[in-house]
Design a protein around this motif. Structure first.
Motif, PDB file in Angstrom:
ATOM      1  N   CYS A 133      -4.282   2.631  -0.407  1.00 32.96           N
ATOM      2  CA  CYS A 133      -4.410   2.303  -1.835  1.00 32.96           C
ATOM      3  C   CYS A 133      -3.269   1.398  -2.286  1.00 32.96           C
ATOM      4  O   CYS A 133      -2.139   1.484  -1.797  1.00 32.96           O
ATOM      5  CB  CYS A 133      -4.419   3.577  -2.668  1.00 32.96           C
ATOM      6  N   SER A 134      -3.549   0.553  -3.276  1.00 30.65           N
ATOM      7  CA  SER A 134      -2.567  -0.407  -3.774  1.00 30.65           C
ATOM      8  C   SER A 134      -1.441   0.285  -4.534  1.00 30.65           C
ATOM      9  O   SER A 134      -1.651   1.301  -5.211  1.00 30.65           O
ATOM     10  CB  SER A 134      -3.265  -1.411  -4.693  1.00 30.65           C
ATOM     11  N   THR A 135      -0.248  -0.299  -4.447  1.00 33.87           N
ATOM     12  CA  THR A 135       0.906   0.190  -5.210  1.00 33.87           C
ATOM     13  C   THR A 135       1.135  -0.652  -6.474  1.00 33.87           C
ATOM     14  O   THR A 135       2.157  -0.503  -7.136  1.00 33.87           O
ATOM     15  CB  THR A 135       2.184   0.125  -4.355  1.00 33.87           C
ATOM     16  N   ARG A 136       0.188  -1.522  -6.795  1.00 33.23           N
ATOM     17  CA  ARG A 136       0.368  -2.472  -7.901  1.00 33.23           C
ATOM     18  C   ARG A 136       0.604  -1.734  -9.221  1.00 33.23           C
ATOM     19  O   ARG A 136      -0.093  -0.781  -9.550  1.00 33.23           O
ATOM     20  CB  ARG A 136      -0.861  -3.370  -7.991  1.00 33.23           C
TER      21      ARG A 136
ATOM     22  N   ARG B  78       0.246   6.429  -9.189  1.00 36.06           N
ATOM     23  CA  ARG B  78       1.543   6.459  -8.497  1.00 36.06           C
ATOM     24  C   ARG B  78       1.577   7.487  -7.370  1.00 36.06           C
ATOM     25  O   ARG B  78       2.506   7.483  -6.551  1.00 36.06           O
ATOM     26  CB  ARG B  78       2.679   6.777  -9.485  1.00 36.06           C
ATOM     27  N   CYS B  79       0.597   8.372  -7.313  1.00 38.34           N
ATOM     28  CA  CYS B  79       0.582   9.398  -6.271  1.00 38.34           C
ATOM     29  C   CYS B  79       0.568   8.752  -4.888  1.00 38.34           C
ATOM     30  O   CYS B  79      -0.311   7.953  -4.575  1.00 38.34           O
ATOM     31  CB  CYS B  79      -0.663  10.275  -6.420  1.00 38.34           C
ATOM     32  N   GLY B  80       1.549   9.089  -4.070  1.00 34.90           N
ATOM     33  CA  GLY B  80       1.594   8.541  -2.724  1.00 34.90           C
ATOM     34  C   GLY B  80       2.348   7.235  -2.600  1.00 34.90           C
ATOM     35  O   GLY B  80       2.483   6.698  -1.497  1.00 34.90           O
ATOM     36  N   VAL B  81       2.851   6.689  -3.708  1.00 30.59           N
ATOM     37  CA  VAL B  81       3.671   5.468  -3.637  1.00 30.59           C
ATOM     38  C   VAL B  81       4.946   5.791  -2.850  1.00 30.59           C
ATOM     39  O   VAL B  81       5.581   6.821  -3.082  1.00 30.59           O
ATOM     40  CB  VAL B  81       4.005   4.963  -5.060  1.00 30.59           C
ATOM     41  N   PRO B  82       5.344   4.932  -1.896  1.00 29.08           N
ATOM     42  CA  PRO B  82       6.497   5.261  -1.046  1.00 29.08           C
ATOM     43  C   PRO B  82       7.833   5.112  -1.769  1.00 29.08           C
ATOM     44  O   PRO B  82       8.089   4.107  -2.438  1.00 29.08           O
ATOM     45  CB  PRO B  82       6.394   4.257   0.106  1.00 29.08           C
TER      46      PRO B  82
ATOM     47  N   THR C  96       0.837  -1.204   0.000  1.00 27.81           N
ATOM     48  CA  THR C  96       0.000   0.000   0.000  1.00 27.81           C
ATOM     49  C   THR C  96       0.869   1.251   0.000  1.00 27.81           C
ATOM     50  O   THR C  96       2.076   1.203   0.257  1.00 27.81           O
ATOM     51  CB  THR C  96      -0.930   0.015   1.229  1.00 27.81           C
ATOM     52  N   LYS C  97       0.232   2.381  -0.240  1.00 33.41           N
ATOM     53  CA  LYS C  97       0.952   3.644  -0.396  1.00 33.41           C
ATOM     54  C   LYS C  97       1.475   4.181   0.937  1.00 33.41           C
ATOM     55  O   LYS C  97       1.226   3.608   2.000  1.00 33.41           O
ATOM     56  CB  LYS C  97       0.041   4.661  -1.083  1.00 33.41           C
TER      57      LYS C  97
END
Length: 474
Positions: free
Chosen positions: A24-27, A142-146, A18-19
């Motif tokens: 939300c998913s990072t897939r 991709r917004c918020g993906v670590p 998750t982000k």
């Protein structure tokens, strides 16, 4: 003459489900704007909650690179407006990053060089702009993906050195399970700062940042192009402008993008919605204990303990899938050089030829070991072994099954081979007489004829000895 000065800023996507601040998913590869929520879309009134697993992975990366992980770090707002940042700011770290110091080892002809790290900090990713003929579309998946951003000291002096640094850093991130390192999917991205100065000068030249590089080769090509561009400009009396440039891989050149922002342009300040990240020593100790054998440590062990040539060991360690396969195969067949040769040269080539994977593919470490034991015991020849391996790749069957089915078992009984050799010598009396008269090169003729009679099944070394013995006995 000019000296090149290079520093890299690498953004690595942390392998979380998750982000960084929402669930939300990072897939990768999902439909545009399908993995979004009010938090990552920056809706008014929402509150971010930091992802603990992302912090753990960032600590792991920092520890593996020898950084000092600080007991307290602060998330900050980096204010700038781009269409792919819905909040009009990015949550990052500035004055109080997660970690500082550390280094990445780079192999050179003269030995190992330690390229220092300035800092390693956490931040969220932005979205992605998709440009069409008359419009630009935004995908906020991709917004918020670590991410973890890893900033090096400006200590690299060539494009080759920079590519080697990036490769070794990617290996560290992959070995520790922090990042999958897939540059094509954007989970590892690199921006490069490059300047040049007259040899002997201590003052740094004006730096240019290069973006849009998605492979080791592109990093090397972009830096080499920019070095030449800047040198030519200075030789002609021009001034280098501090700016951000894009690498155009098709045109093989860098192009101006925008003037380079300074830190004060972003108006950093601590994010009021997020508490400081406090890391207890016990948690840091737990993360330290989870660091596996790192790539260069593994390289040293393969060479010094397993006796592999350095080139073979380097080929293995640069591919984590090969490393895992190799170590499992050596555990059941402790002949490291033999396993390395058959894995890196034969098996990899055949898998590529038939478009089969190495992980979860048709050949396992145990089944490769079965084949190698059959070759070493003389059950089949090395040439037969290659044919069997290819059938293993295509059919997924194990070596003993293929050997039995195709009747490939090698003839190793001396009496059987002696009978064949005697028949061949009797069949070619003129050639036999010439051998007895001193034409020893014709011995190979008889070896070839005997091998033909056995349909290639005679043990080659044993056959050679028996043919030589036949004529030495008169």
């Amino acid at each position: 003459m000019f000296e090149t000065v290079i520093g890299l800023e690498v953004h690595a996507q942390l392998k979380t489900r998750t982000k960084l601040f929402c669930g939300c998913s990072t897939r990768f590869g999902d439909s545009p704007n399908s993995n979004v929520c009010p938090v990552c879309l920056g809706m008014p009134g929402v509150l971010p909650v930091i992802n603990r697993e992302a912090v753990r992975l960032a600590m792991k990366a920092a520890t593996a690179a020898g950084c000092r992980v600080h007991p307290e770090s602060i998330m900050a707002r980096k204010n700038y407006f781009y269409p792919d940042l819905p909040k009009a700011y990015q949550i990052s770290q500035y004055e109080s990053p997660l970690a500082t110091g550390g280094h990445v080892d780079v192999r050179e002809k003269a030995g190992m060089k330690k390229v220092g790290l300035v800092r390693m900090h956490m931040e969220e990713d932005a979205g992605k702009l998709v440009h069409e003929r008359n419009a630009s579309l935004v995908d906020f998946n991709r917004c918020g993906v670590p991410l973890v951003e890893i900033v090096s000291e400006p200590e690299m002096r060539s494009s080759e050195e920079a590519a080697e640094y990036l490769k070794n850093l990617r290996n560290i991130l992959r070995y520790t399970g922090v990042c999958d390192g897939n540059m094509e999917e954007g989970s590892l991205r690199c921006d490069a700062n490059i300047s040049i100065r007259r040899e002997g000068d201590s003052k740094l030249g004006t730096k240019v940042e290069i973006k849009n590089m998605n492979s080791f080769r592109n990093v090397q090509l972009a830096l080499e192009y920019e070095r030449q561009r800047q040198a030519k400009a200075l030789e002609q009396g021009e001034r280098i402008v501090q700016e951000t440039r894009l690498w155009d891989a098709e045109a093989a050149e860098t192009r101006p993008m925008r003037s380079k922002e300074e830190a004060h342009d972003y108006r950093y300040f601590p994010d009021p919605d997020l508490l400081p990240i406090r890391i207890p020593e016990a948690w840091l100790g737990e993360v330290r204990s989870q660091i596996p054998e790192l790539p260069l440590e593994k390289l040293r062990r393969y060479v010094e303990t397993l006796g592999l040539p350095a080139a073979d060991a380097e080929t293995l360690i640069d591919d984590l899938d090969l490393v895992e396969f190799f170590e499992k195969a050596v555990a059941v067949h402790p002949q490291a050089k033999t396993v390395s040769n058959w894995l890196s040269v034969e098996l990899v080539g055949m898998l590529r030829k038939h478009n089969r994977p190495i992980v979860g593919g048709p050949v396992t470490p145990a089944s490769l070991s079965e084949l190698l034991k059959a070759i070493e015991s003389g059950t089949v020849s090395g040439k037969m072994g290659k044919e069997i391996l290819e059938e293993m790749v295509v059919s997924g069957q194990r070596a003993p099954t293929i050997i039995e089915k195709r009747g490939l078992k090698q003839i190793t009984n001396e009496g059987d081979i002696e009978t064949v050799v005697a028949a061949v010598v009797a069949k070619f009396p003129k050639e036999a007489e010439r051998v007895r008269s001193g034409e020893t090169k014709l011995l190979q003729f008889f070896v070839g004829q005997a091998m033909k009679e056995t349909k290639g099944k005679a043990n080659p070394a044993l056959l050679q000895r028996i043919v030589a013995r036949k004529f030495s006995e008169g």
